[in-house]
Motif scaffolding. Structure first.
Motif, short mmCIF file in Angstrom:
data_model
loop_
_atom_site.label_atom_id
_atom_site.label_comp_id
_atom_site.label_asym_id
_atom_site.label_seq_id
_atom_site.Cartn_x
_atom_site.Cartn_y
_atom_site.Cartn_z
N GLU A 14 0.70 -1.23 0.08
CA GLU A 14 0.00 -0.12 0.18
C GLU A 14 0.80 1.28 -0.01
O GLU A 14 0.44 2.00 -0.77
CB GLU A 14 -0.82 -0.12 1.31
N VAL A 15 1.89 1.33 1.02
CA VAL A 15 2.64 2.52 0.75
C VAL A 15 3.46 2.59 -0.15
O VAL A 15 3.81 3.76 -0.88
CB VAL A 15 3.52 2.59 2.21
N HIS A 17 2.55 1.67 -3.29
CA HIS A 17 1.66 2.16 -4.38
C HIS A 17 1.53 3.57 -4.19
O HIS A 17 1.53 4.38 -5.41
CB HIS A 17 0.23 1.42 -4.04
N GLN A 18 1.62 4.05 -3.00
CA GLN A 18 1.38 5.77 -2.79
C GLN A 18 2.61 6.49 -3.13
O GLN A 18 2.58 7.18 -3.87
CB GLN A 18 1.15 5.92 -1.38
N GLY A 21 2.84 6.62 -6.97
CA GLY A 21 1.93 7.82 -7.67
C GLY A 21 2.22 9.10 -7.00
O GLY A 21 1.53 10.18 -7.56
N SER A 22 3.51 9.38 -6.28
CA SER A 22 3.98 10.50 -5.81
C SER A 22 4.70 11.34 -6.69
O SER A 22 5.83 10.64 -7.09
CB SER A 22 4.54 10.35 -4.12
N LYS A 27 6.82 7.93 -0.15
CA LYS A 27 5.84 8.07 0.70
C LYS A 27 6.16 7.53 2.13
O LYS A 27 6.66 6.44 2.24
CB LYS A 27 4.52 7.54 0.24
N PHE A 29 4.45 6.29 6.11
CA PHE A 29 3.33 5.77 6.65
C PHE A 29 3.74 5.93 8.25
O PHE A 29 4.61 5.09 8.64
CB PHE A 29 2.93 4.26 6.50
#
Length: 161
Positions: A14-15, A17-18, A21-22, A27, A29
């Motif tokens: 999840e992190v 993936h973020q 996209g940054s 990113k 967490f």
């Protein structure tokens, strides 16, 4: 009271993936509730091509500890004039998994594999870097010369080791 958070492949995915996209290709967490927390514990997902301007933390309590959970990172330490004093390759599946960087030490971090994530711990509270903490001898993140400087730092490593 907050609930426990598992650090598992789902959270790392999840992190990651973020981060992908940054705009900065990274990113975090946070496990701490606020920027004013006394201790900061966080995951940092950093994709290849992300440039972290060399910097230091002048607060004597701001040592930083990194432990790689997935992927590979290069850590570069510098003296006050920008000369490289140490390079260390950190790999989740290698002999060197992490590093503790003492406060006052100029450093940068490079990602060598997609999906790379490390756990970081340091003292809070969060404060943006002051001009004295940013390396004046290195380009800022938005500087047109940042990409060439990043390539120069990456050339210090053989990530296949």
């Amino acid at each position: 009271m907050t609930t426990p958070t598992l650090i598992d492949s789902t959270l790392l995915d999840e992190v990651t993936h973020q981060a992908r996209g940054s705009e900065r290709k990274r990113k975090n967490f946070n496990f701490h509730d606020t920027d004013d927390a006394a201790t900061h514990r966080l995951l940092n997902a950093v994709e290849p091509g992300s440039y972290v301007q060399p910097h230091r933390h002048l607060d004597a309590a701001k040592d930083e500890t990194f432990v790689v959970l997935r992927g590979a990172f290069g850590v570069v330490l510098f003296d006050a004039d920008g000369r490289v004093t140490q390079t260390t390759l950190l790999r989740a599946d290698g002999d060197t998994l992490g590093i503790n960087i003492p406060s006052g030490t100029f450093h940068s971090l490079l990602s060598f594999e997609p999906g790379s994530v490390f756990f970081e711990a340091k003292s809070g509270p969060y404060r943006p870097l002051s001009p004295e903490e940013k390396a004046a001898w290195a380009p800022a993140e938005a500087d047109p010369g940042a990409a060439a400087y990043l390539e120069k730092l990456c050339a210090l490593f053989d990530p296949s080791e």
